[in-house]
Design an enzyme around this catalytic site. Structure first.
Site, short mmCIF file in Angstrom:
data_model
loop_
_atom_site.label_atom_id
_atom_site.label_comp_id
_atom_site.label_asym_id
_atom_site.label_seq_id
_atom_site.Cartn_x
_atom_site.Cartn_y
_atom_site.Cartn_z
N HIS A 219 -3.47 -0.65 2.10
CA HIS A 219 -2.86 0.09 2.92
C HIS A 219 -1.60 1.15 2.11
CE1 HIS A 219 0.11 1.95 5.83
NE2 HIS A 219 -0.66 2.14 6.56
N HIS A 245 -2.67 4.68 0.45
CA HIS A 245 -1.49 5.63 0.64
C HIS A 245 -0.31 5.51 -0.50
CE1 HIS A 245 -2.58 5.14 5.09
NE2 HIS A 245 -2.97 6.29 4.77
N HIS A 282 -2.23 11.08 -0.67
CA HIS A 282 -0.88 11.95 -0.57
C HIS A 282 -0.14 12.06 -1.95
CE1 HIS A 282 -1.29 11.55 3.84
NE2 HIS A 282 -1.09 10.35 3.53
N ASP A 333 -7.07 13.22 7.78
CA ASP A 333 -5.84 11.94 8.17
C ASP A 333 -5.99 11.73 9.69
OD1 ASP A 333 -3.98 10.30 7.85
OD2 ASP A 333 -2.87 11.74 6.50
ZN ZN Z 1 -3.65 7.73 6.12
#
Ligand code: ZN
Length: 473
Positions: A219, A245, A282, A333
């Site tokens: 994650h 992420h 990101h 997303d």
């Molecule tokens: Zn995400």
């Protein structure tokens, strides 16, 4: 109902690896892979071997490299004014947790089906699903363990989208190692449970389309410890994607720096062997030095412009990354809006507003002879998306999945577009209206602008939403 598999498609003009060609015939084998591409095929030749479908302009369809499909159910429902201290990512996350904890395997599947249908209608042929809602709300395991993942797999099969399923390892509430909060229990796995889950999902894949893939995901460095990340990386197979992420929020960067001694991207660079299988999602707060080091690894960056804007994340230094020759693609997303064109347009417009000039994004990895900015940006995102999914797509060429998109400007007052400005016109002016047909690995799932199962999928979604509506207030 089985989806129609095209075998032979004709296009007046098609965007091939070396540019636009006229009178193109694309042959597709029974698995959904392109087996041959012919240019300048005259009408007499076409009569000898008739085509399934005819297009005006055929281009490669793109991969959506980051999705949480279930969040489509809260689109538009997180804009009511929160208290001043919650008008940020962390306040939004509480809304999202309420929805996540109301999901059942059936509702997850119905919502995902709708999201995937909309992705296909927008022009995406495949999606990387970053899937972290694994268990019942109290953290107890479903029987079978992979029941939620089966809901995602079924949604992909029913909609016909190409799926790269990324089960997510999520073990702790923050980088200090604190235990999961009550609303995070259904995301949690030990590393052993996670590996069992992967194995169970892998066992299901034989029943799914040949282009279905299983990747891995952590994650974030908030939610996975260094030791757990190393265990996960030891299991990573050649050609298997690994997504994480990273550096989305300033508070996350600060927390990781405080507890691991380095900001997250620098920590990953110094403690792991990042390579082209990695997609860093990101990376909003990457420094120039981190970007230079990342470019050397060959990884891709997963940009999610509409979600990042909606959540107030910040602006990624994309002009610098492109100038370095870095790879990147786009993801929807949180699925607040599902649109290829709006994601790419927002990327460029954000930079125009910041820099007070036009035509800012110039992908360094695309041949210099493309003088159409939208086309260069799209081709860059095609390549980055295919890399992030480790999917053989992003070009119309033999040996690649037949992920194809038929664009036609005549249906929306854009008939003046020709092949030199077609993609510019699609991205900056026309939007999804120009998408007429979409094939994912040869499956002809969008016909004349509409998904072939739209009515059923919308009706199943409406029924599922009646049971979870209460979680959205
Ligand atoms: Zn995400």
């Amino acid at each position: 109902m089985p989806l129609h598999q095209s075998r032979r498609i004709y296009a007046d003009h098609a965007l091939l690896t070396d540019g636009w060609h006229a009178q193109v015939v694309v042959d597709i084998n029974a698995d959904g892979m392109i087996s041959a591409v012919h240019s300048n095929v005259d009408p007499a030749q076409r009569r000898q071997q008739p085509c399934d479908w005819s297009c005006r302009h055929l281009v490669p369809a793109i991969c959506n490299l980051h999705s949480h499909a279930f969040q489509r159910a809260m689109a538009g429902c997180s804009e009511r004014l929160d208290s001043a201290d919650k008008r940020n990512f962390w306040g939004w996350r509480e809304h999202m947790y309420r929805l996540a904890n109301a999901l059942t395997p059936d509702s997850l599947s119905a919502i995902s089906r709708l999201a995937y249908m909309e992705m296909l209608e927008a022009g995406f042929a495949a999606v990387a699903e970053f899937h972290y809602v694994h268990h019942a709300a109290d953290g107890s395991h479903y029987q079978p363990l992979e029941q939620m993942a089966q809901g995602i797999l079924a949604a992909a099969a029913d909609s016909g989208i190409g799926l790269c399923l990324l089960p997510v390892l999520y073990t702790q509430a923050d980088a200090d190692g604190r235990a999961l909060a009550a609303q995070q229990l259904r995301f949690g796995n030990s590393v052993d449970d996670y590996l069992r889950l992967l194995q169970a999902i892998n066992g299901c894949l034989d029943h799914h389309a040949a282009d279905t893939q299983l990747g891995m995901a952590a994650h974030s460095l908030r939610a996975v410890s260094p030791a757990q990340l190393q265990c996960l990386l030891q299991q990573l197979q050649p050609q298997q994607p690994l997504h994480i992420h990273v550096a989305e929020q300033r508070a996350e960067v600060t927390s990781v720096q405080q507890h691991l001694g380095l900001p997250p991207l620098q920590w990953l660079l110094e403690n792991t062997n990042i390579d082209q299988r990695w997609c860093l999602v990101h990376a909003t707060h990457a420094t120039t030095a981190e970007l230079k080091a990342l470019q050397q690894t060959g990884c891709s960056i997963g940009l999610c412009p509409q979600t990042e804007a909606n959540l107030g994340d910040g602006v990624f230094a994309l002009p610098d990354w492109l100038a370095m020759g870095g790879h990147s693609g786009i993801g929807t997303d949180a699925n607040i809006r599902i649109s290829v064109t709006e994601e790419l347009r927002l990327l460029e417009y954000t930079q125009r507003l910041l820099q007070q000039r036009r035509q800012v994004l110039q992908p360094g990895d695309i041949a210099d002879n493309i003088d159409a900015q939208g086309e260069a940006l799209y081709r860059h995102a095609l390549r980055g998306g295919a890399q992030a999914l480790q999917r053989r797509s992003g070009v119309i060429a033999s040996g690649h999945w037949a992920d194809l998109l038929h664009l036609d400007g005549s249906v929306c007052g854009m008939d003046h577009l020709n092949r030199s400005n077609l993609i510019d016109g699609w991205l900056f002016a026309a939007g999804s209206d120009m998408v007429r047909d979409v094939w994912s690995a040869g499956r002809h799932v969008v016909v004349n602008g509409r998904h072939v199962q739209r009515q059923q999928i919308c009706s199943d979604y409406a029924a599922a939403m009646r049971n979870i509506q209460h979680s959205l207030t």
